[in-house]
Design a protein around this motif. Sequence first.
Motif, mmCIF file in Angstrom:
data_model
loop_
_atom_site.group_PDB
_atom_site.id
_atom_site.type_symbol
_atom_site.label_atom_id
_atom_site.label_comp_id
_atom_site.label_asym_id
_atom_site.label_seq_id
_atom_site.Cartn_x
_atom_site.Cartn_y
_atom_site.Cartn_z
ATOM 1 N N LEU A 103 -61.802 16.014 29.982
ATOM 2 C CA LEU A 103 -62.218 14.922 29.013
ATOM 3 C C LEU A 103 -61.205 13.667 29.044
ATOM 4 O O LEU A 103 -61.551 12.540 29.049
ATOM 5 N N ALA A 104 -59.829 13.874 29.184
ATOM 6 C CA ALA A 104 -58.851 12.685 29.552
ATOM 7 C C ALA A 104 -59.391 12.145 30.560
ATOM 8 O O ALA A 104 -59.126 11.027 30.671
ATOM 9 N N ALA A 105 -59.759 12.941 31.905
ATOM 10 C CA ALA A 105 -60.121 12.408 33.189
ATOM 11 C C ALA A 105 -61.449 11.174 33.050
ATOM 12 O O ALA A 105 -61.511 10.210 33.625
ATOM 13 N N ALA A 106 -62.138 11.896 31.993
ATOM 14 C CA ALA A 106 -63.571 11.152 31.757
ATOM 15 C C ALA A 106 -63.263 9.554 31.223
ATOM 16 O O ALA A 106 -63.767 8.719 31.637
ATOM 17 N N GLY A 107 -61.993 9.627 30.475
ATOM 18 C CA GLY A 107 -61.581 8.304 29.751
ATOM 19 C C GLY A 107 -62.526 7.684 28.908
ATOM 20 O O GLY A 107 -62.425 6.362 29.006
ATOM 21 N N ASP A 108 -63.376 8.227 28.343
ATOM 22 C CA ASP A 108 -64.584 7.672 27.537
ATOM 23 C C ASP A 108 -63.933 7.544 26.351
ATOM 24 O O ASP A 108 -63.692 8.242 25.541
ATOM 25 N N PRO A 109 -63.809 6.246 25.905
ATOM 26 C CA PRO A 109 -63.181 5.815 24.580
ATOM 27 C C PRO A 109 -64.258 6.347 23.334
ATOM 28 O O PRO A 109 -63.758 6.436 22.086
ATOM 29 N N SER A 110 -65.338 6.707 23.841
ATOM 30 C CA SER A 110 -66.334 7.039 22.477
ATOM 31 C C SER A 110 -66.231 8.614 22.149
ATOM 32 O O SER A 110 -67.028 9.119 21.729
#
Length: 160
Positions: A103-110
Amino acid sequence: MSRPGLTAVPRAVRHFHHLAAADRARLFLAEPGEIRVDGDRELLATALGATLYIPADRPGLADTVLRRSAEGITSVVLDLEDAVRESGIEEATRNAVGALDELAAAGDPSTALVFLRARGMGCIPRIVELMSATAADALTGLVIPKFDGRTAEAWLTQTA
């Protein structure tokens, strides 16, 4: 229990983030604002909305969180307690921490606010031991089971 290098990046939640901007403009006089996890705690407590609990031993945990977030979920708990067999706790803990890394690697702010529900008294030190600084970036907080006046000191000592 803290470990050097584990400092989460401030995150935020915004209700109805999954709707297109045109739809939000049509539905709201004032669009829902961003609520930061490092902001007003009382406001954040009401911002969690309906929280989705997901067994931490579930395959594809990070994908599930991202998919459900895209559908509008604002908070998720990766559950190590009720939904996981005792014999599977180590594997589920590793799965949950691995999902936090993804999830951290995805870096999706939403992405929804992600919490981890501990199983029992030695669980938090084990989580911290397995976590990378990257995983800490995706973790909003811990959910402590069976917390009361008799167990408070022991639980809080583990989170200090």
